[in-house]
Design a protein around this motif. Structure first.
Motif, short mmCIF file in Angstrom:
data_model
loop_
_atom_site.label_atom_id
_atom_site.label_comp_id
_atom_site.label_asym_id
_atom_site.label_seq_id
_atom_site.Cartn_x
_atom_site.Cartn_y
_atom_site.Cartn_z
N GLU A 181 0.84 -1.21 0.00
CA GLU A 181 0.00 0.00 0.00
C GLU A 181 0.87 1.25 0.00
N ASP A 182 1.98 1.21 0.74
CA ASP A 182 2.89 2.36 0.75
C ASP A 182 3.51 2.58 -0.63
N GLN A 183 3.88 1.46 -1.30
CA GLN A 183 4.44 1.59 -2.64
C GLN A 183 3.44 2.18 -3.62
N LEU A 184 2.19 1.71 -3.52
CA LEU A 184 1.16 2.15 -4.46
C LEU A 184 0.57 3.50 -4.09
N GLY A 185 0.75 3.92 -2.84
CA GLY A 185 0.18 5.18 -2.39
C GLY A 185 -1.34 5.16 -2.31
N THR A 186 -1.90 4.00 -2.01
CA THR A 186 -3.37 3.89 -1.91
C THR A 186 -3.72 2.78 -0.94
N ARG A 187 -4.94 2.89 -0.36
CA ARG A 187 -5.41 1.87 0.57
C ARG A 187 -6.15 0.79 -0.20
N LEU A 188 -5.73 -0.46 0.00
CA LEU A 188 -6.31 -1.58 -0.74
C LEU A 188 -7.46 -2.25 0.01
N PHE A 189 -7.45 -2.14 1.34
CA PHE A 189 -8.50 -2.77 2.16
C PHE A 189 -9.15 -1.73 3.06
N VAL A 190 -10.41 -1.96 3.31
CA VAL A 190 -11.14 -1.21 4.33
C VAL A 190 -11.20 -2.11 5.55
N ARG A 191 -10.50 -1.72 6.63
CA ARG A 191 -10.39 -2.56 7.82
C ARG A 191 -11.24 -1.98 8.95
N THR A 192 -11.97 -2.86 9.59
CA THR A 192 -12.68 -2.51 10.83
C THR A 192 -12.36 -3.59 11.84
N ARG A 204 -14.28 -5.72 12.91
CA ARG A 204 -15.06 -6.92 12.64
C ARG A 204 -14.88 -7.49 11.23
N SER A 205 -14.38 -6.69 10.31
CA SER A 205 -14.31 -7.19 8.93
C SER A 205 -13.18 -6.53 8.15
N THR A 206 -12.83 -7.20 7.06
CA THR A 206 -11.84 -6.68 6.12
C THR A 206 -12.43 -6.82 4.73
N SER A 207 -12.50 -5.72 3.99
CA SER A 207 -13.06 -5.77 2.64
C SER A 207 -12.21 -4.94 1.69
N LEU A 208 -12.31 -5.25 0.42
CA LEU A 208 -11.55 -4.50 -0.57
C LEU A 208 -12.10 -3.10 -0.74
N SER A 209 -11.17 -2.16 -0.86
CA SER A 209 -11.58 -0.81 -1.24
C SER A 209 -11.86 -0.79 -2.75
N ALA A 210 -12.34 0.31 -3.26
CA ALA A 210 -12.59 0.41 -4.70
C ALA A 210 -11.28 0.23 -5.47
N GLY A 220 -8.66 -1.33 -4.27
CA GLY A 220 -8.23 -2.70 -4.04
C GLY A 220 -8.93 -3.70 -4.96
N ARG A 221 -10.23 -3.44 -5.20
CA ARG A 221 -10.98 -4.34 -6.09
C ARG A 221 -10.41 -4.28 -7.51
N ARG A 222 -10.09 -3.07 -7.95
CA ARG A 222 -9.52 -2.92 -9.29
C ARG A 222 -8.15 -3.58 -9.38
N PHE A 223 -7.33 -3.39 -8.33
CA PHE A 223 -6.00 -3.99 -8.30
C PHE A 223 -6.09 -5.52 -8.29
N TYR A 224 -7.05 -6.06 -7.54
CA TYR A 224 -7.25 -7.50 -7.47
C TYR A 224 -7.60 -8.07 -8.84
N GLU A 225 -8.49 -7.40 -9.56
CA GLU A 225 -8.90 -7.87 -10.89
C GLU A 225 -7.73 -7.90 -11.86
N ARG A 226 -6.80 -6.95 -11.68
CA ARG A 226 -5.63 -6.92 -12.57
C ARG A 226 -4.56 -7.93 -12.17
N CYS A 227 -4.42 -8.17 -10.88
CA CYS A 227 -3.33 -9.03 -10.40
C CYS A 227 -3.67 -10.51 -10.45
N GLN A 228 -4.92 -10.85 -10.20
CA GLN A 228 -5.26 -12.26 -10.05
C GLN A 228 -4.86 -13.12 -11.25
#
Length: 359
Positions: free
Chosen positions: A90-101, A103-109, A111-119
């Motif tokens: 995240e520091d390298q990319l300069g963006t937050r990839l997950f929304v953490r609480t 109780r839960s961990t979910s992809l940010s917008a 993060g979702r785009r990055f996941y679709e490109r990386c998978q």
């Protein structure tokens, strides 16, 4: 297989985090000289790649499992190691990839785009690892390029290839006959059959059988000229020589008094083909020293007669040579095993024949 991949990826992440911690804890030193700058740039590039790759692996695991703890369990490392890798990414990319609480961990917008490109890329890497593992552990397949000396390849190796192919139909074979030295890299050779003594420490040489050297003549020649009763008497006979690929004439070898004695007889005929040497001897044109695999059938059938077997050298062999024992593909391993078994099963050790010993 999945567990072994996960363990490997987990070690990569752990190693990256450890190296990163060492780098951050090292006190800053004096400014680097110009001579050290390229090395530091290279190290920076390598560290950046390692951080990115380990971070992507951790990121994919968290996105797939839904939280950091399960991702750590899947990769066989701790939750904190996963968290650090994702944080570095995240520091390298300069963006937050997950929304953490709590109780839960979910992809940010993002993060979702990055996941679709990386998978797809990560899946390709895993598939490539699967392919390489199947080449080694799965049914043997692929192409083998084999080299052999001309005589041994024609009489021994080539006839065995058909049976090998029937047992291993997914392996294709190219056999190259060449009496010269083998260049494994340039000629893309997987296994090379060599004769004599192996002195090249750069290759693995597996001795398949001893190479017995027999001094032979035809019955017709024996009736006309007789046979030598000592090595010195060879000079009184017609001889047939073999010229090596190097251009040198093959020296006849004898074991006498515990010492190796080499002889270069004056020849009435010289050939650069072992089969022509054999045919010339069969036709009664003189004596020749030849390998047992060439003459064993003729000796047993009475078409040739041997002499001076008590002086035959005992330190030569027929070898299969290859570059390394490590990470040997399955197709090479099964070929080596098959040829070893079937060549040793052939009756090529003519000096064990009492008829030959008495000749």
């Amino acid at each position: 297989r999945l567990m072994s991949q996960n363990a490997w990826l987990g070690r990569l992440i752990s190693r990256n985090n450890h190296c990163g911690a060492l780098t951050m804890s090292t006190p800053s030193s004096a400014p680097a000289s110009a001579a050290t700058q390229p090395s530091r740039c290279a190290d920076s590039l390598a560290d950046s790649f390692a951080t990115s790759y380990a971070g992507v692996v951790a990121f994919i695991a968290v996105a797939t499992e839904g939280n950091f703890a399960k991702a750590g369990d899947r990769l066989g490392i701790g939750r904190s190691a996963i968290s650090r890798s994702v944080q570095k990414l995240e520091d390298q990319l300069g963006t937050r990839l997950f929304v953490r609480t709590t109780r839960s961990t979910s992809l940010s917008a993002e993060g979702r785009r990055f996941y679709e490109r990386c998978q797809p890329g990560v899946e390709r890497i895993i598939q490539a690892m699967d392919d390489m593992r199947e080449l080694r552990e799965g049914p043997p397949s692929g192409r083998l390029r084999i080299c052999s000396t001309v005589g041994f390849g024609r009489k021994i190796v080539a006839p065995l290839l058909h049976g090998f192919r029937e047992a291993n139909p997914n392996i294709s074979i190219e056999l190259v006959l060449d009496d010269g030295p083998t260049d494994f890299a340039t000629d893309r050779i997987d296994v090379s059959f060599r004769n004599g003594r192996m002195e090249d420490s750069r290759v693995i040489a597996k001795k398949v059988i001893p190479m017995q050297m027999m001094l032979c003549a035809s019955p017709g020649y024996v009736a006309e000229r007789g046979l030598p009763t000592s090595v010195d008497e060879i000079a009184n006979h017609r001889c047939v020589n073999f010229r090596l690929a190097s251009g040198r004439v093959f020296e006849w070898e004898f074991k006498s008094g515990g010492q190796l004695r080499k002889l270069s007889p004056n020849a009435s005929l010289t050939f650069n083909d072992a089969d022509l040497v054999l045919q010339s001897v069969l036709d009664g044109h003189g004596l020749a020293q030849m390998a047992a695999y060439q003459v064993c059938d003729h000796l047993r059938a009475g078409r040739l007669v041997s002499c001076l077997p008590q002086y035959a050298p005992a330190d030569r062999g027929h070898f299969m040579c290859f570059l390394s024992r490590q990470h040997l593909p399955a197709r090479i391993r099964v070929f080596i095993d098959y040829m070893t078994e079937h060549i040793r099963a052939m009756d090529l050790q003519i000096l064990d024949n009492p008829v030959v010993k008495a000749a």
